[in-house]
Design a protein around this motif. Structure first.
Motif, short mmCIF file in Angstrom:
data_model
loop_
_atom_site.label_atom_id
_atom_site.label_comp_id
_atom_site.label_asym_id
_atom_site.label_seq_id
_atom_site.Cartn_x
_atom_site.Cartn_y
_atom_site.Cartn_z
N LYS A 20 0.79 -1.15 0.08
CA LYS A 20 0.23 -0.02 0.11
C LYS A 20 0.87 1.21 0.04
CE LYS A 20 -4.28 -2.01 1.80
NZ LYS A 20 -5.19 -1.83 2.98
N THR A 21 1.96 1.44 -0.54
CA THR A 21 3.00 2.39 -0.69
C THR A 21 2.91 2.58 -2.21
OG1 THR A 21 5.08 1.27 -0.70
CG2 THR A 21 3.99 1.97 1.30
N PRO A 22 3.36 4.19 -2.59
CA PRO A 22 3.66 4.43 -4.10
C PRO A 22 4.66 3.64 -4.49
CG PRO A 22 3.25 6.33 -2.58
CD PRO A 22 3.48 5.10 -1.58
N ILE A 23 4.69 3.55 -5.87
CA ILE A 23 5.75 2.94 -6.64
C ILE A 23 6.94 3.71 -6.73
CG2 ILE A 23 4.75 3.71 -8.80
CD1 ILE A 23 5.66 0.89 -10.19
N SER A 24 7.95 3.06 -6.59
CA SER A 24 9.36 4.13 -6.90
C SER A 24 9.49 4.72 -8.36
CB SER A 24 10.38 3.34 -6.29
OG SER A 24 10.92 2.22 -7.38
N ASP A 25 10.56 5.65 -8.41
CA ASP A 25 10.87 6.31 -9.50
C ASP A 25 11.41 5.12 -10.36
OD1 ASP A 25 9.76 8.67 -8.72
OD2 ASP A 25 11.82 9.38 -8.38
N ARG A 26 12.21 4.44 -10.03
CA ARG A 26 12.93 3.27 -10.39
C ARG A 26 11.97 2.19 -11.24
NH1 ARG A 26 16.93 -0.62 -7.25
NH2 ARG A 26 14.91 -1.01 -6.14
N HIS A 27 10.88 1.67 -10.28
CA HIS A 27 9.96 0.86 -10.94
C HIS A 27 8.90 1.55 -12.09
CE1 HIS A 27 10.87 -2.57 -7.79
NE2 HIS A 27 11.77 -2.15 -8.62
N HIS A 52 -4.46 2.12 -9.05
CA HIS A 52 -4.05 3.32 -10.17
C HIS A 52 -3.39 4.49 -9.36
CE1 HIS A 52 -4.28 6.07 -13.73
NE2 HIS A 52 -4.92 6.68 -12.77
N LYS A 53 -3.63 4.85 -8.14
CA LYS A 53 -2.97 5.93 -7.24
C LYS A 53 -2.08 5.38 -6.81
CE LYS A 53 -7.33 8.12 -5.69
NZ LYS A 53 -8.14 8.34 -4.44
N PHE A 58 0.28 5.49 -13.42
CA PHE A 58 1.02 4.92 -14.82
C PHE A 58 0.07 4.28 -15.68
CE2 PHE A 58 3.10 1.50 -17.19
CZ PHE A 58 4.32 1.99 -17.58
N PRO A 59 0.27 4.67 -16.85
CA PRO A 59 -0.89 4.27 -18.09
C PRO A 59 -0.68 2.82 -18.17
CG PRO A 59 0.88 5.14 -19.32
CD PRO A 59 1.06 5.16 -17.48
N ILE A 60 -1.67 2.00 -17.36
CA ILE A 60 -1.63 0.57 -17.63
C ILE A 60 -3.16 0.08 -17.18
CG2 ILE A 60 -1.13 0.20 -15.25
CD1 ILE A 60 0.69 -2.08 -16.05
N ASP A 61 -3.68 -0.88 -17.86
CA ASP A 61 -4.68 -1.52 -17.67
C ASP A 61 -4.74 -2.35 -16.33
OD1 ASP A 61 -5.70 -0.60 -19.97
OD2 ASP A 61 -5.80 -2.54 -20.87
N GLU A 77 -8.01 16.26 -21.52
CA GLU A 77 -7.73 17.56 -22.10
C GLU A 77 -6.64 18.19 -21.36
OE1 GLU A 77 -11.17 19.91 -22.52
OE2 GLU A 77 -12.33 18.45 -23.98
N ASP A 78 -6.56 17.87 -19.98
CA ASP A 78 -5.54 18.57 -19.34
C ASP A 78 -4.13 17.73 -19.53
OD1 ASP A 78 -6.07 16.07 -18.10
OD2 ASP A 78 -6.41 16.89 -16.11
N GLY A 79 -4.05 16.66 -20.23
CA GLY A 79 -2.90 16.00 -20.65
C GLY A 79 -2.71 14.82 -19.59
N GLU A 80 -3.44 15.18 -18.53
CA GLU A 80 -3.20 13.91 -17.34
C GLU A 80 -3.80 12.58 -17.91
OE1 GLU A 80 -1.48 14.45 -14.42
OE2 GLU A 80 -0.86 16.57 -15.29
N VAL A 81 -3.23 11.56 -17.07
CA VAL A 81 -3.83 10.05 -17.48
C VAL A 81 -4.92 9.82 -16.37
CG1 VAL A 81 -3.15 7.70 -17.10
CG2 VAL A 81 -1.60 9.25 -18.13
N HIS A 82 -6.19 9.53 -16.64
CA HIS A 82 -7.13 9.21 -15.84
C HIS A 82 -7.63 7.85 -15.76
CE1 HIS A 82 -7.78 13.48 -15.15
NE2 HIS A 82 -7.37 13.73 -16.42
N LEU A 83 -8.20 7.41 -14.83
CA LEU A 83 -8.65 5.88 -14.61
C LEU A 83 -9.98 6.00 -15.08
CD1 LEU A 83 -8.31 3.37 -13.29
CD2 LEU A 83 -9.62 4.04 -11.52
N LYS A 84 -10.14 4.93 -15.87
CA LYS A 84 -11.62 4.75 -16.86
C LYS A 84 -11.92 3.32 -16.49
CE LYS A 84 -13.80 4.76 -21.36
NZ LYS A 84 -13.52 4.87 -23.11
N MET A 85 -12.94 3.33 -15.69
CA MET A 85 -13.64 1.97 -15.22
C MET A 85 -14.31 1.46 -16.50
SD MET A 85 -12.67 1.33 -12.31
CE MET A 85 -13.65 -0.11 -12.12
N LEU A 86 -13.99 -0.06 -16.80
CA LEU A 86 -14.68 -0.73 -17.82
C LEU A 86 -15.86 -1.54 -17.40
CD1 LEU A 86 -11.59 -1.59 -20.03
CD2 LEU A 86 -13.34 0.24 -20.45
N ARG A 87 -15.60 -2.01 -15.94
CA ARG A 87 -16.56 -3.03 -15.21
C ARG A 87 -16.33 -2.98 -13.97
NH1 ARG A 87 -15.36 -7.98 -14.08
NH2 ARG A 87 -13.57 -8.16 -15.38
N SER A 88 -17.46 -2.93 -12.98
CA SER A 88 -17.27 -3.22 -11.83
C SER A 88 -18.40 -3.91 -11.10
CB SER A 88 -17.44 -1.66 -11.05
OG SER A 88 -17.18 -2.10 -9.80
#
Length: 254
Positions: A20-27, A52-53, A58-61, A77-88
């Motif tokens: 539950k910690t953010p991914i490192s720059d290296r990874h 996602h957070k 990072f842009p990944i499914d 439009e802001d150039g930021e990567v946003h989560l898009k839910m396909l199914r829940s």
């Protein structure tokens, strides 16, 4: 000669990052280089939003909540990567019955004292059975069962009591209770069928393949795996399996 894969699937906690910690720059950079040569997918116990957070957008499914959720990404439009839910998916839960089952396990095993709630319920219908309760201090949780031996002792009882669910030893002091047929193997196999990818062309990277571990179904399903004992050495483990220049050119020391 090393095998060539089409898709690499990753667990998150203990594999790409600390729990539950953010991914490192290296990874983060490593995933970017791998994405140039492979399809990448996350197969996680947590929700798509949390993952996602944790991956710093990072842009990944993502296949989240053991496959009960599926998401992709979109660039706004802001150039930021946003989560898009396909199914829940959502499965109804009889909470009164689940509470009694958990209490019966406590009576049989002696885990009758707990702080907070007896059970934790998630929007999907999945549940967490926290042996120490939902409000126990994190330090007490971490010290409770670091080898998972205490939970393995009662794992068969928990699976028996929640027989219509898949049960996994989760977190540091709890069990994940997930509606069948959802598990990581089910989620990944369904995705492969949708994409027309053969199982033999897939590599799964995780850290929890033991009894009751949430990666165990992947191992039993016959998919090629990389077992990560130390997430900080992830590039080393991958370098032993993958035959390409992505790792060498990533700047990550092997």
């Amino acid at each position: 000669m090393k095998k060539r894969y089409e898709l690499i699937a990753f667990d998150v906690d203990g594999t790409l990052a600390q729990h539950k910690t953010p991914i490192s720059d290296r990874h983060f950079e490593l995933l970017g280089h791998l994405k140039e040569g492979y399809q990448l997918i996350i197969v996680a116990a947590g929700t798509c939003e949390r993952v996602h957070k944790q991956l710093r957008q990072f842009p990944i499914d993502i296949l989240g909540s053991y496959g009960m959720q599926q998401s992709t990404v979109a660039v706004g439009e802001d150039g930021e990567v946003h989560l898009k839910m396909l199914r829940s998916d959502v499965v109804p839960v009889n909470r009164a019955e689940m509470e009694e089952r958990a209490l019966e396990i406590r009576r049989r095993t002696g885990y009758v004292e707990y702080t907070g709630d007896n059970m934790e319920y998630h929007a999907s219908g999945a549940m967490t059975f926290p042996l120490l309760g939902t409000k126990t201090h994190i330090n007490d949780k971490l010290a409770f069962d670091p080898t998972r031996s205490k939970r393995r002792e009662i794992y068969s009882l928990v699976t028996e009591m929640f027989h219509e669910y898949n049960v996994f030893i989760g977190g540091s002091s709890s069990f994940d209770i997930v509606p069948k047929p959802f598990d990581k193997l089910y989620a990944l196999t369904k995705l492969l069928k949708e994409r027309g990818i053969a199982q033999e062309s897939v590599l799964y990277v995780g850290d929890d393949f033991g009894q009751g571990g949430n990666d165990e179904p992947i191992l039993k399903g016959g998919i090629d795996i990389v077992n990560v004992d130390d997430y900080q050495k992830l590039a080393v483990y991958l370098g032993q399996v993958l035959d390409d220049g992505a790792l060498r050119s990533s700047g990550v020391a092997l």
